[in-house]
Design a protein around this motif. Structure first.
Motif, mmCIF file in Angstrom:
data_model
loop_
_atom_site.group_PDB
_atom_site.id
_atom_site.type_symbol
_atom_site.label_atom_id
_atom_site.label_comp_id
_atom_site.label_asym_id
_atom_site.label_seq_id
_atom_site.Cartn_x
_atom_site.Cartn_y
_atom_site.Cartn_z
ATOM 1 N N LEU A 296 0.816 -1.210 0.000
ATOM 2 C CA LEU A 296 0.000 0.000 0.000
ATOM 3 C C LEU A 296 0.853 1.266 0.000
ATOM 4 C CD1 LEU A 296 -2.848 -1.009 2.495
ATOM 5 C CD2 LEU A 296 -3.079 -0.605 0.052
ATOM 6 N N PHE A 297 2.017 1.220 0.644
ATOM 7 C CA PHE A 297 2.869 2.401 0.750
ATOM 8 C C PHE A 297 3.708 2.616 -0.514
ATOM 9 C CE2 PHE A 297 1.689 2.912 5.034
ATOM 10 C CZ PHE A 297 2.224 4.109 5.501
ATOM 11 N N TYR A 298 4.275 1.535 -1.066
ATOM 12 C CA TYR A 298 5.315 1.701 -2.087
ATOM 13 C C TYR A 298 4.874 1.412 -3.509
ATOM 14 C CZ TYR A 298 8.184 2.462 1.938
ATOM 15 O OH TYR A 298 8.682 2.983 3.102
ATOM 16 N N ALA A 299 3.746 0.720 -3.708
ATOM 17 C CA ALA A 299 3.233 0.554 -5.073
ATOM 18 C C ALA A 299 2.847 1.907 -5.684
ATOM 19 C CB ALA A 299 2.050 -0.415 -5.087
ATOM 20 N N PRO A 300 2.145 2.809 -4.959
ATOM 21 C CA PRO A 300 1.846 4.127 -5.551
ATOM 22 C C PRO A 300 3.108 4.916 -5.903
ATOM 23 C CG PRO A 300 0.477 3.741 -3.611
ATOM 24 C CD PRO A 300 1.498 2.654 -3.638
ATOM 25 N N LEU A 301 4.154 4.826 -5.066
ATOM 26 C CA LEU A 301 5.405 5.529 -5.347
ATOM 27 C C LEU A 301 6.069 4.962 -6.596
ATOM 28 C CD1 LEU A 301 7.510 7.636 -4.488
ATOM 29 C CD2 LEU A 301 8.565 5.889 -3.036
ATOM 30 N N LEU A 302 5.982 3.635 -6.762
ATOM 31 C CA LEU A 302 6.530 3.003 -7.970
ATOM 32 C C LEU A 302 5.809 3.515 -9.214
ATOM 33 C CD1 LEU A 302 8.310 0.763 -9.325
ATOM 34 C CD2 LEU A 302 6.363 -0.771 -8.997
ATOM 35 N N PHE A 303 4.471 3.557 -9.151
ATOM 36 C CA PHE A 303 3.685 3.964 -10.320
ATOM 37 C C PHE A 303 3.917 5.433 -10.673
ATOM 38 C CE2 PHE A 303 0.476 0.495 -8.992
ATOM 39 C CZ PHE A 303 1.223 -0.464 -9.657
ATOM 40 N N GLN A 304 3.935 6.300 -9.653
ATOM 41 C CA GLN A 304 4.096 7.733 -9.923
ATOM 42 C C GLN A 304 5.564 8.119 -10.145
ATOM 43 O OE1 GLN A 304 1.685 10.758 -7.784
ATOM 44 N NE2 GLN A 304 0.812 9.058 -6.650
ATOM 45 N N GLY A 305 6.414 7.789 -9.178
ATOM 46 C CA GLY A 305 7.809 8.195 -9.266
ATOM 47 C C GLY A 305 8.616 7.372 -10.241
ATOM 48 N N GLY A 306 8.375 6.059 -10.273
ATOM 49 C CA GLY A 306 9.169 5.181 -11.124
ATOM 50 C C GLY A 306 8.673 5.106 -12.549
#
Length: 531
Positions: A296-306
């Protein structure tokens, strides 16, 4: 207060259908109250910080809530077993709603942090008591699983609409409305709970009750120090301060164990941890929390930032994860009662969670969106199979006298697993990302901009990127290449971090074999009515 055994309306439920429906609506609104707050506030945080001018306290808006809630969940879970849960559910709604209004009235970040701490006390009371109310109303596990769909649906709806609602309210009505939205939900919750939820308890008392205040204080120190340790570890590393917090948490936990073993009125029954089935379920709660919160914390960061997705597109990618938790719970309620071995659903759920994590690990920017959606869907389905079963299995195993504390401990341990997961995964991702970025900057002799690229948020902030690209170009560097290197470093770091979460999910599949076969159908213990 008169105490007597309540005659069940049927073998599976305490109240007739209409009264059961009204009581469950009250509990569902309570669930929505907490879930909505958790999802809408995050969207408004950047706007709040910009207005109240307190970036140094940014993280504490979330930390103060988590800190007080994780402490109060087990304490009020146990008190609910003693006194009945209805008084605490009512008190928690009042505390949570009043604290929400105070958050909306905040004129400084410090005031907001303190109000969020008060809100966390109300939230912890809610989680510690409301989840166990379903077992009070529906002693039969098969009936309970069917009714539990209402609570799961409320949770899923709140999670699905929360981020969008938070953005809409912040944009058109200001960030204070994000907190004021809890007021009507709280009033509706209070009406239904006050009017329709019966006052039930499972322990008859003779004489005056004594409260285990030393035990409660040690729980507060152990969990509070652990929360602070987890919060500080990704930012400051393992230094003197973080080591001291970890030592304080371990020492308090050891003292708590020793005290509860010799206390005649223990708030935390240690015999529960000696029960093989409960110990296995508690371990699975920690492991499940680790994997769930890491995703929940790092999948959104992967999609947006990565992957460079917009917040809207990333939200679409995450939606199947939260929506299919609810759908999985509904499907689980239909399937698990028809299986000879109900434990099979734990194996299936954790296996789906492991597959979802591994899918994210191999995901690339060029992967079809439809395949990414399926990967997130599988994760939500897995969580929908795991979470309700862990709760029902623990309630069935603990017995009615320990029902509240068993449910509360399960919730607390899931939160603790999530705290540990986000801390370890976050520390690993931060270290790997920083190493990758520094290597790219060294190769281009651009270490002067290390501070600008050290925070992955720059990969999400389009305005910040344009300003940085202009500076790099003016200095003769290929800014676009350096930003792309930072994205690749972030993707590689999150892949490794979520690979750890996948390993934990696989470990959970193996750990599930330690749970003895659970019989969902069996004789029901009497419920005590206190009015």
């Amino acid at each position: 207060m008169a105490v007597h055994t309540a005659a069940h309306h049927s073998s599976g439920q305490v109240l007739p259908f209409r009264e059961s429906l009204m009581a469950m609506l009250g509990i569902s609104f309570v669930t929505m109250l907490v879930a909505l707050d958790q999802t809408v506030v995050g969207t408004a945080l950047p706007t709040i910080v910009a207005e109240l001018k307190g970036f140094d306290l940014y993280a504490w808006v979330a930390t103060s809530y988590l800190l007080t809630s994780v402490i109060t969940v087990p304490i009020f879970g146990r008190l609910g077993d003693y006194y009945g849960r209805k008084p605490f559910v009512i008190a928690s709604i009042v505390v949570f709603t009043v604290a929400s209004v105070l958050c909306g009235l905040a004129n400084s970040m410090m005031f907001l942090v303190l109000a969020r701490g008060l809100q966390g006390i109300g939230g912890g009371m809610l989680v510690g008591t409301a989840f166990a109310c379903i077992a009070d109303l529906f002693p039969d596990n098969v009936v309970r699983l069917r009714w539990q769909v209402m609570m799961s649906s409320a949770f899923g709806i709140a999670n699905a609409v929360g981020p969008s609602l938070g953005g809409f309210l912040t944009q058109y009505y200001g960030w204070r409305s994000v907190f004021y939205v809890n007021l009507p939900v709280g009033i509706v919750s209070l009406y239904f709970v006050w009017r329709f939820l019966p006052h039930l308890r499972h322990v008859a008392h003779e004489g005056k009750m004594r409260l285990d205040w030393p035990g409660a204080a040690l729980i507060a120190v152990a969990l509070g120090a652990l929360q602070l340790f987890v919060e500080m570890l990704p930012k400051h590393g393992f230094g003197a301060e973080t080591a001291a917090l970890l030592a304080m948490s371990v020492a308090a936990a050891f003292a708590l164990w020793k005290w509860e073993m010799r206390c005649d009125y223990a708030i935390l029954p240690v015999d529960m941890f000696r029960n093989q089935a409960l110990a296995a379920l508690f371990t699975l709660a920690i492991l499940g929390g680790f994997t769930m919160f890491s995703m929940l914390f790092y999948a959104p960061l992967l999609f947006q930032g990565g992957f460079g997705m917009s917040p809207k597109d990333a939200g679409v990618m995450i939606t199947p994860l939260v929506v299919f938790i609810t759908i999985g719970s509904i499907v689980n309620g239909r399937i698990v009662t028809r299986l000879k071995n109900a434990n099979l659903m734990l194996y299936v759920g954790f296996a789906l969670l492991a597959v979802s994590c591994l899918g994210i690990v191999v995901a690339t920017h060029n992967m079809p969106r439809s395949l990414l959606l399926v990967i997130m869907l599988l994760g939500g389905l897995g969580l929908g199979f795991v979470m309700p079963n862990l709760t029902v299995f623990a309630q069935q195993t603990a017995g009615r006298a320990h029902l509240g504390i068993a449910t509360a401990l399960l919730q607390s341990l899931r939160m603790i697993g999530g705290m540990i997961g986000t801390a370890l995964t976050g520390t690993l991702i931060a270290h790997l990302y920083a190493s990758g970025v520094n290597l790219a900057l060294e190769n281009d002799h651009a270490m002067h901009w290390a501070a600008d690229l050290s925070d992955p948020q720059i990969l999400i902030n389009r305005e910040g990127q344009q300003a940085l690209l202009a500076q790099l170009s003016a200095a003769g560097h290929n800014g676009a290449m350096l930003l792309e290197s930072a994205r690749e470093a972030l993707v590689a770091a999150i892949h490794i971090g979520l690979a750890l979460a996948a390993v934990v999910a696989v470990l959970s599949v193996w750990q599930s074999r330690r749970v003895p076969p659970v019989r969902l159908k069996g004789p029901q213990e009497p419920v005590i009515l206190a009015e």
